[in-house]
Structures are given as structure tokens and as C-alpha cells.
Motif scaffolding. Structure first.
Motif, PDB file in Angstrom:
ATOM      1  N   LEU B 112       0.867  -1.169   0.000  1.00 42.74           N
ATOM      2  CA  LEU B 112       0.000   0.000   0.000  1.00 42.74           C
ATOM      3  C   LEU B 112       0.903   1.218   0.000  1.00 42.74           C
ATOM      4  O   LEU B 112       1.751   1.368   0.870  1.00 42.74           O
ATOM      5  N   ILE B 113       0.719   2.057  -0.991  1.00 44.14           N
ATOM      6  CA  ILE B 113       1.588   3.225  -1.091  1.00 44.14           C
ATOM      7  C   ILE B 113       0.732   4.478  -1.006  1.00 44.14           C
ATOM      8  O   ILE B 113      -0.321   4.576  -1.641  1.00 44.14           O
ATOM      9  N   VAL B 114       1.187   5.431  -0.215  1.00 44.64           N
ATOM     10  CA  VAL B 114       0.429   6.646  -0.023  1.00 44.64           C
ATOM     11  C   VAL B 114       1.440   7.776   0.128  1.00 44.64           C
ATOM     12  O   VAL B 114       2.612   7.539   0.428  1.00 44.64           O
ATOM     13  N   SER B 115       1.015   8.975  -0.152  1.00 43.20           N
ATOM     14  CA  SER B 115       1.950  10.086  -0.007  1.00 43.20           C
ATOM     15  C   SER B 115       1.219  11.387   0.264  1.00 43.20           C
ATOM     16  O   SER B 115       0.008  11.486   0.071  1.00 43.20           O
ATOM     17  N   THR B 116       1.980  12.374   0.700  1.00 40.55           N
ATOM     18  CA  THR B 116       1.378  13.675   0.954  1.00 40.55           C
ATOM     19  C   THR B 116       1.284  14.491  -0.325  1.00 40.55           C
ATOM     20  O   THR B 116       0.606  15.490  -0.371  1.00 40.55           O
ATOM     21  N   HIS B 117       2.033  14.099  -1.346  1.00 39.40           N
ATOM     22  CA  HIS B 117       1.948  14.841  -2.600  1.00 39.40           C
ATOM     23  C   HIS B 117       1.951  13.879  -3.775  1.00 39.40           C
ATOM     24  O   HIS B 117       1.965  12.673  -3.595  1.00 39.40           O
ATOM     25  N   GLN B 118       1.929  14.437  -4.972  1.00 40.41           N
ATOM     26  CA  GLN B 118       1.797  13.603  -6.166  1.00 40.41           C
ATOM     27  C   GLN B 118       3.126  12.990  -6.581  1.00 40.41           C
ATOM     28  O   GLN B 118       4.160  13.642  -6.515  1.00 40.41           O
TER      29      GLN B 118
END
Lengths: 681, 338
Positions: B112-118
């Protein structure tokens, strides 16, 4: 439309899904990069390159089978062979650029893998430089900027690894490319200004003379049947002292003193010793901005000294460089009016300047001999020749008949029609046949003032040839036999009269209306703009760089320190880049932030080793370690007194985040207040 | 030469130790400055070469437009460093539990990958290879999976995950190695035994067999010796009496309960035995029958259900800690065996 993976041995690590689409991009880049170069190269090169590109395009579009490997190899070798044959060993600018363009165009057939695509895009950058060798105008600069954006967008598109080529993606890549390139501008300005330059080329680029308009290094009088008028700018001049009168505006380029019966060429030269200059007159300064002409010679007024470009004077008082000038350049001239530099001549020079083939042109020789016998001095003889040309049926025309056999006789005795070259050549021949030293000088004559600015323009159509004749006790003296023609015998159409050659303009004395038409005005404005472009941009060089260093009080910096400074600039640029990009990263949305805060409360409330570590790790990051229900139930567990409010908040939160219709509503104040109310434990 | 390879190995080990310290095995990685490596790609060196050639050309022709282009390209290259780095920065990757697989198949490791920006074009893979390309990562979690080949049975730790990006220009690549404390099972490859001998059942007179003697195994008769029969079950007394080689045929009376036993497949290599038992366990679980597994050092209950099946298969997978040398080498290169 599938990308053909024709028998590739090596496979890509991760082939691009969109290869067929990216290929079209590459073909577009190839087309656009080669297109403007076609105006400067031989037509067959354009034909080969564009058919390769069109062929590759239709190969993908209509699923045509690729031609056999040996055919492709044969095409490459055949083209290279033709090029070698045409350019005698592939030296020189045109040969090099032709080869690059050919190979680049033929690469279109060979693009197969990711690497080929990258190579094709990179070489696109390179071909822009080739274009700059031919043309450095504002238009070309703008064209280059657009091309760089497209090539860079191609790279971005490749490495975005998108799965579907939509128009939106294309615009996205172009936008990203424009953004990146715009952000790269500040550092490039710093590098442009401060990166150490050399004032001399690294090595001399020897090449055979390319055929150019205007002045060339040999003159074949009578060989040209129709002289086309080229209105492009040869050079521009700014006078700082007095402005020469129109009969002083003779811009020398080169002296032709070797005649083989057909052509005048440059004979042997030795270096002129500048110490010989003895003059009482004060020099008048001027500055020449010369367009790239791919030749070593420089244009200057008579009796001038040139500095600021590293030119050396020859003993015929012409100035030239050791290399071919393929850029816009600027140099200063000091002009000594009413003086003569060389009043003596040695044996060798005398022999050179009276040299003609032993036989040939008997009628002209005889005519001159007869006239010479009737004259007391060289000056008187010349006056008689002037009268003869003025009174006789000599015509000025840009479409003279081609002279055959004894070309001087054919012109001077038979046709008597021609332009400057014919007249200059005939006069010099005549003088030499009488043993008087004489030589042909080629260059430009005249110069129009830009009425909107304070500089003069000399155009290619102003190219001219005249003579210099040795007078006893006076030295070399300029005579322009073309100006002796009677104005009634100048054959020029009205159209030609407007775009006139100066040499002919002087003859017929057409006075142009004083008020400029809008078109003319626009023309001068455009030229003025070009000159400013040259001023600002193209003439920046090592000298000016030192000026700038001095301005910033870093005059005595050595290269080592300047290098250090540049590296510091680059590092600062990268750091600012990273900082800026991270700083500007879009914020998490308000709901998520609120949820993050709620989670932090729980972690603080748990207050154990694990939670502390988690807190430390997650300063900058959302804590999505658990679902919202778990978070709210934990909250309720830690703060039993606020259980009702927490449950209410949960309902609001779940509705806002997970309802079927996702709302973009702001987080209600009550929720923030709740977080504040909960006491930190 | 040998010294050189030794030096290389030593250097590799040192690097691995350093890397393991720097990037510990955890459940979740957030890529920050410490974890990200960045270097030009091959294309990047090509780009540098191109820029150098243009610079030499510009100097030689004293062509200011060429100078402008070259400095623009240089600045673009440096800007690419910042962009590529940023494209890796703040990525939040976590690994999810991995489904077990049979040897010879492959497991799917989900992340699962998530981030605060693009982020754009993030590649995942093993050991400098790319298996998955994620074109887009945003605030919402993105799921990505890579498949890992499982040639040998065993219990593995998830190998280092290579995460890389070359966006935007492909001239710089930023990467990291992610070590997760995630484990997975690889069961033996299920192979159908030639004859379903477990139904007939037979017994052995070695140590383990002794312990199950009481389950009603008894002597069934003698049969002609066949190559591959255990020497322990040869009727040596009969041989001494010069009656020829005979093997004692031991059988278990039939019952509803299925026992899959090590000694059901005499004279067969251990791996194949495990494969046979694995197949039988799977078949039995499919019919939801009650079954049990008896192999050296492990004996299951007689039971049914998924949990039971898993327990049995895991026992089969982890059979023999002192497995042959080449096996352990394979495992080490893939992960750490428990």
C-alpha cells in the motif's frame, strides 16, 4: 497500430506501453529538427531524411513490413558515400552537418527500443546547435526554444510510463516540460554570464570555401549570366567619429591580384608590419557587427586598423582571421582618412601586381597600348579610359551575356555589357598589360542608415568590386570604373531600382522619397530589433565577461575560484529546488488532517514506548494505521467523559468521508473544538 | 584475481551491513532523505556527454546561442536531480500479509503506497529489476503488487524491495531498498503420488514407526524384494535361510481417518515424499475430510479445516532444518530462513 518489436535480441527492462505513440513524437521531433536545416543543405539530403521519416510513419500507421536489414544498411552506406564524394573527405561545416542530419533522419527507420527513442530525442538537441551554426536570428532562437520544449516533453512523456495516450497526457507533458525549462532559466543565465569562455576557438576549422552570396574568394568576370539581388544583411556599422562621405564608403574585404586568364584570385601574402603605419591624421572609430559568413575575411574601410577579434593585417592591407567566422561577431575599426599606409613596394610585390598571362586578349592590349602612347602620365591615361567608358556604348546590366574565349576582349571590345566585376577586371588587366601595378579589390560599397537608429546597414546586394592602381609617388589609389558608366546606360527595371545595388544607385542617382512607407518603416524597425538582439545576446564574449567580473569586483579571481563559485551556485540551485518543491507540496485535506490530529491524541494518551516511537516517525506523515471506527472507539475509551460528543463527531466524520456522495464541505468548527477540549494526558 | 573477487564479496557484505542498519526491516517505510539514493542513469551519462560535446562546439564556434542552449540543458539536468529526488521523497510504503504459495509458483507481495503529494512513475521490483510500474500516486492509498518466484519450499522473509523512479527526464534515478518484517510460506510443490498408498497404509520398524505401532499396524505378509525397499524391512532371517530376498509387508487396517505418513512412500527422496503428502493434504482438505500428517519431528492432530490444513502444510514446508547445502544457499539469497 502496434509497435513492431522486430527481432530484438536485447529486451528492455521495462518497455514503454505507449511506444507506438512515443514513436510518433520522436518522428515529429526529427522532422522539426531537420526542417530548417534543409535551407542550408543539399536538396537530396532533405529528400532522403524526409522519406525515411514518412516511411517509418506509414510503416506503423498502415502496418507495412519493414525493409530487410541489408537494404537499410545499404541506404546508410550509399548516402554516406555520396556525401564523402561531394565533400571530399567530410571536412568542414556543411559536410559535418549533412552527415549528422542524414544519420539522424535514417535513424527513424531504426528506432526499435526504449534506448533508440532516448537517443533520437537527445540528438534532436544536438541538431539545434547545427542550426545555430547557420542562423542566429531571433526567429531561429524562438524556433529552437519551441523545439527544446517539445523534445523535453517527449522525454517526460517516456518516463511517465503512462498506459494510455490521451490528448490530456500530451498537454500534461508539454506543460511539465515548459515548467521545468522555465525553472531552469535562472541558473542558465548565471552560467551564461559567468561560465569561463575562451576568446579563441579550440582548434582551427579548416574547410574548403563554401559557396556563399555576396563576396567570394575568387572572381570570374563574365561567367555569371544573371546576378540575383540578395537583400539580406552582410554587416552593420556604428560610427563613433565622423561619418565617411559616400565616396569613402568602400568596405574592403579582400584583394585579388592573381589572374590566370579566367579568374582573379588571392595571391601569396605576407603579414603587414603595423609599425609601418605612419600618419598624422587622427583615427576615426567605428564598430562592425558582422553576420556569420563562414569566411575568414573581415570588412573594413580603406586604411583601417582592426582590433577586438584577433585579426592580422596582410601586406595588401586586408584583414582576415585564422579561422572561418560562423557566428555573429563584432570588432572595432580605426579609420585614417586621407592617408596612405604603403608608399613603397618591394620587388616581389611589384611582380605580383603586374602579373598577367603572357598571351591573350590581344585587342585590349593593343587598345591600351595605343592610348598609353598618347598619354603623358598614368593619371591622364586613366582619365582617358574614364572618358572612353563614359562616352562609349558601355552598359551596366545585371544580366550580361556570358563572355567566352579571351574574356576581357569579349567584354571590353565586343559586348560592353556587365557589372562591377567586368569593369574592374578589364581596367586592372589593361594597367597590368602596360606594366603598371594594379589590383582588383572586392567588398561592399555604400551603406544605408537605419533612420530609426544610429547605425548603418550594408546588405549582400551591395557587394562590389573595384580597382586599386599604383601611382608613382602616391602609392595605391582607388579607381572605380563602374562609376564611369553614363547614367543613361544603366539597365535596371523599376523594381530593381528600388532594391538597388549601391554601385548602380550612385550612377542613376535615384532620390528615394524622404518619407518612409509603412513597409519600409517596419523593415527598419525589424532590423533595429535584430541589431539589439545582437547587442544584447550574440556579442557577449570573453571580453564582456571580464567586464562583468569587474563589475562584481571579482576581477582578480582565478578560474579555480570562479569554478568554485559556479559549483556553489549549482548546489544552491538544487537545494532551493528540492526545498521549494517539497515546501510547495499540496497539503493534506482538512478532514484527513483532523483525523491525523485525533490519532496523535490517542498516541499521546497511550504514552508508551511504541507510541512514542510512532509519534517520532510520523511527524510529517498521516497516520493511517487504523480505520476511523477504531480511532473513535479508542478516543471514547480514553475520554469517557466526552463519549457522547465523540460519537457525534464519528457520525459527522463518517458521513463526510464515506457517504455515497462525497462532500467537499469544510470540517465543522465543533470538531476542532472537540479536539481542543480533550485534555492531553 | 581471487583476491579481487574476495575483496568484492567483502565490500558487498560491508555495504549490505551498512544498508541494513540504515534501512531496518519494519512494517512501514516512509522515504526520507536518509533512505533515498540518487545517481545519474546510463541515459544521464549520455546526456552529460551530449552537453559536453555541445559545449566544445559552442566554444569552438564562439556561438552564443549554442552556449545558451548548453547552459539551459545543464540547468535542466540539475533541476532533474531535484525533481527526481522529490518524486521519491515522502513515499509511504507498507507491506500487507502475503498469501502462501506452492513451490514453483509465485507469491504476490502486496504493498500500500500513499503520499502527501503527487508522484509519477514509481517502479517496484526485486534486486534492481522492475516488476511493477505505478504511473500515479496520490493521497489515496494505491495498491501495487509484485510477484516473487518461489522455487523452493520454506519459510521466508520478504526480500529487499527495490523502489525506483526516473521521472521526469530519465537522466537521474532515485531509488531505495525497503526491508519489511513480512514473512511468507512456500509449501512443497504438490505432486500426485503414483498409487494412493496412504489408503492401504504401511508401517515401518524404525523409531517413529514404533511410536505408532499401537494404532493397529500389523504384519501382512512377505513380498518379493524390489529395488528401493528399505533394508530395515528386509526379512534377513529368511535371507539367512537362503530363501531369497523378501520384504516384510506391513499394513494398516482401513479406517475413515486419513493419515499421511512419511513412511507411506518408502525409498523415495524426502522432497518428493513431501510433495506427495502435500498433494494428499490438499486433496483431503478439498473434500473436507479428517486427516493427519506424520512426518519426522512433526505429528498433527487428526482434524479438518483451513487452520489445520495450513498447520500441516507449514510443517511440510519447514521440514528438515538441516536441509541440503544448496537449498540453504538459495534461501539466503532470497531472504532469511527462520
Amino acid at each position: 497500430m502496434s509497435f513492431r518489436q522486430a527481432k530484438t535480441v536485447e529486451h528492455d527492462r521495462f518497455p514503454w506501453v505507449e511506444q507506438a505513440f512515443i514513436l510518433n513524437w520522436v518522428l515529429t521531433v526529427q522532422f522539426l529538427a531537420c526542417l530548417p536545416l534543409m535551407f542550408y543543405l543539399k536538396p537530396w539530403i532533405g529528400a532522403v531524411v524526409f522519406s525515411a521519416i514518412v516511411y517509418r510513419y506509414s510503416m506503423e500507421r498502415f502496418n507495412i513490413k519493414p525493409v530487410a536489414q541489408w537494404v537499410r544498411v545499404a541506404i546508410v552506406f550509399a548516402s554516406a558515400a555520396v556525401l564523402v564524394a561531394q565533400h571530399a573527405g567530410l571536412s568542414g561545416r556543411e559536410a559535418g552537418v549533412s552527415l549528422a542530419v542524414l544519420m539522424y533522419g535514417l535513424k527513424a527507420i531504426e528506432v526499435k527500443r526504449n534506448r533508440d527513442i532516448i537517443v533520437a530525442l537527445f540528438i534532436g538537441y544536438f541538431l539545434i546547435v547545427a542550426l545555430f551554426l547557420y542562423n542566429q536570428s531571433v526567429f531561429i532562437a524562438l524556433y529552437a526554444v519551441i523545439l527544446v520544449v517539445i523534445i523535453t516533453a517527449g522525454l517526460i512523456h517516456c518516463f511517465s510510463h503512462l498506459s494510455s495516450p490521451t490528448l490530456n497526457n500530451v498537454f500534461g507533458s508539454l506543460k511539465m516540460s515548459a515548467k521545468l525549462l522555465a525553472q531552469a532559466v535562472p541558473l542558465s543565465i548565471i552560467l551564461f554570464l559567468f561560465f569561463p569562455r575562451f576568446s579563441e576557438p579550440l582548434w582551427n576549422l579548416q574547410s574548403k570555401g563554401a559557396a556563399g552570396t555576396g563576396v567570394s574568394d575568387s572572381m570570374h568576370p563574365g561567367a555569371i549570366g544573371n546576378l540575383a539581388l540578395d537583400n539580406s544583411v552582410a554587416f552593420r556599422i556604428k560610427f563613433f567619429g565622423s561619418i565617411p562621405s559616400s565616396d569613402q564608403l568602400y568596405w574592403r574585404a579582400m584583394v585579388l591580384d592573381q589572374f590566370d586568364g579566367k579568374a582573379w584570385t588571392v595571391g601569396e601574402r605576407s603579414i603587414f608590419n603595423q609599425a609601418q603605419i605612419q600618419t598624422n591624421s587622427t583615427p576615426e572609430a567605428y564598430e562592425v557587427t558582422i553576420e556569420s559568413h563562414n569566411n575568414p575575411w573581415l570588412y573594413h574601410l580603406e586604411h583601417s586598423a582592426i582590433e577586438g577579434i584577433g585579426a592580422t593585417p596582410k601586406d595588401d592591407l586586408s584583414w582576415s582571421l585564422d579561422y572561418k567566422l560562423s557566428r555573429v561577431a563584432r570588432y572595432r575599426g580605426a579609420w585614417y582618412p586621407d592617408t596612405s599606409f604603403d608608399k613603397t613596394m618591394n620587388q616581389k610585390q611589384w611582380a605580383q601586381n603586374t602579373q598577367i598571362p603572357v598571351t591573350g586578349n590581344p585587342k585590349t592590349r593593343q587598345w591600351a597600348k595605343r592610348l598609353w602612347a598618347q598619354s603623358n602620365s598614368t593619371v591622364e591615361f586613366l582619365a582617358k579610359v574614364e572618358q572612353f567608358i563614359n562616352q562609349g556604348p558601355f552598359r551596366y546590366t545585371l544580366q550580361p551575356p556570358i563572355n567566352r574565349g579571351d574574356i576581357i576582349d569579349d567584354f571590353f571590345i565586343n559586348s560592353r555589357q556587365g557589372f562591377c566585376e567586368h569593369y574592374a577586371s578589364a581596367l586592372v588587366y589593361m594597367m597590368r598589360s602596360l606594366g603598371v601595378p594594379a589590383r582588383v579589390v572586392v567588398g561592399y560599397q555604400g551603406g544605408e542608415k537605419n533612420p530609426l537608429d544610429d547605425y548603418y546597414i550594408v546588405r549582400q546586394k551591395d557587394a562590389h568590386a573595384w580597382t586599386e592602381i599604383w601611382l608613382p609617388n602616391q602609392g595605391w589609389k582607388r579607381y572605380d570604373p563602374t562609376s564611369w558608366i553614363h547614367p543613361s546606360r544603366v539597365d535596371l527595371s523599376l523594381n530593381q531600382a528600388v532594391n538597388q545595388r549601391s554601385e548602380a544607385l550612385n550612377l542613376i542617382d535615384v532620390s528615394l522619397s524622404q518619407s518612409l512607407s509603412y513597409l519600409q518603416q517596419a523593415g527598419y524597425m525589424w532590423d533595429s530589433f535584430n541589431q539589439n538582439w545582437n547587442d544584447l545576446f550574440l556579442n557577449y564574449n570573453a571580453d564582456k565577461q571580464i567586464d562583468i567580473y569587474q563589475y562584481f569586483r571579482v576581477a582578480n579571481l582565478d578560474w579555480y575560484k570562479i569554478g568554485l563559485l559556479l559549483v556553489a551556485c549549482i548546489l544552491a540551485f538544487i537545494c532551493i529546488g528540492v526545498w521549494f518543491l517539497v515546501k510547495r507540496a499540496p497539503k493534506r485535506d482538512a478532514w484527513e488532517q483532523w483525523f491525523h490530529q485525533a490519532n496523535l491524541l490517542i498516541i499521546k494518551a497511550q504514552n508508551n514506548k511504541v507510541s512514542k516511537k510512532a509519534l517520532n516517525e510520523n511527524k510529517h506523515h498521516p497516520l493511517i494505521t487504523q480505520g476511523p471506527r477504531a480511532t473513535f472507539s479508542q478516543l471514547a475509551q480514553f475520554y469517557p467523559h466526552h463519549k457522547a460528543q465523540i460519537e457525534q463527531a464519528e457520525a459527522v466524520y463518517l458521513k463526510a468521508r464515506y457517504a455515497h456522495e462525497k462532500s467537499n464541505s469544510a470540517v465543522p468548527k465543533a470538531l476542532y473544538q472537540l479536539l481542543k477540549k480533550l485534555p492531553a494526558k | 584475481m581471487r583476491f579481487f573477487t574476495q575483496f568484492k564479496q567483502w565490500r558487498q557484505q560491508l555495504f549490505q551491513r551498512w544498508l541494513n542498519k540504515r534501512i531496518p526491516a519494519v512494517a512501514r517505510h516512509v522515504l526520507r532523505y536518509r533512505q533515498i539514493f540518487i545517481f545519474p542513469t546510463k541515459a544521464g551519462f549520455g546526456y552529460a556527454g551530449l552537453v559536453l560535446i555541445i559545449l566544445i562546439g559552442a566554444t569552438n564556434y564562439q556561438n552564443n546561442l549554442a552556449f545558451a542552449l548548453v547552459f539551459w540543458l545543464v540547468s535542466l539536468g540539475f533541476l532533474a536531480i531535484a525533481y527526481t529526488f522529490r518524486n521519491m521523497l515522502d513515499l509511504d510504503v507498507r507491506s500487507t500479509p502475503i498469501q502462501a504459495a506452492f513451490a514453483g509458483d509465485s507469491i504476490e507481495a502486496d504493498f500500500l503506497i500513499v503520499s502527501t503529494h503527487q508522484h509519477r512513475a514509481i517502479a517496484l521490483g526485486l534486486e534492481r529489476t522492475i516488476d511493477t510500474m505505478i504511473p500515479h500516486i496520490e493521497a489515496r492509498p494505491t495498491r501495487a503488487s509484485i510477484s516473487i518466484k518461489t522455487p523452493k519450499r520454506g519459510f521466508y522473509q520478504l526480500p529487499k524491495i527495490y523502489i525506483e523512479t526516473q521521472y521526469p527526464l530519465g537522466i537521474i534515478h532515485a531509488w531505495s531498498w525497503l526491508r519489511f518484517n513480512q514473512t511468507y510460506w512456500v509449501y512443497p510443490k504438490p505432486i500426485q503420488p503414483p498409487i494412493n498408498r496412504s489408503i492401504e497404509g504401511n508401517s515401518d520398524d524404525d523409531a517413529e514407526a514404533e511410536s505408532i505401532q499401537g494404532r493397529g499396524d500389523d504384519f501382512h505378509g512377505l513380498k518379493q524384494y524390489e529395488p528401493g525397499d528399505s533394508p530395515k524391512r528386509i526379512d534377513w532371517k529368511a535371507y539367512a535361510r537362503e530363501r531369497g530376498l523378501h520384504t516384510k509387508d506391513m499394513r494398516t487396517p482401513q479406517s475413515n481417518a486419513l493419515w499421511f505418513r512419511w513412511q507411506d512412500f518408502p525409498g523415495i527422496s524426502p522432497e518428493l515424499r513431501l510433495s506427495y503428502i502435500c498433494f494428499l493434504v490438499c486433496e483431503a482438505a478439498k473434500d473436507d475430510a479428517e486427516f493427519g500428517v506424520i512426518i519426522p519431528a512433526f505429528k498433527s492432530e487428526l482434524s479438518h479445516g483451513d487452520a489445520h490444513k495450513r498447520q500441516c502444510l507449514e510443517a511440510l514446508a519447514s521440514y528438515g532444518d538441516d536441509s541440503p547445502a544448496e537449498d540453504s544457499f538459495e534461501k539466503k539469497s532470497q531472504g532469511i530462513k527462520r
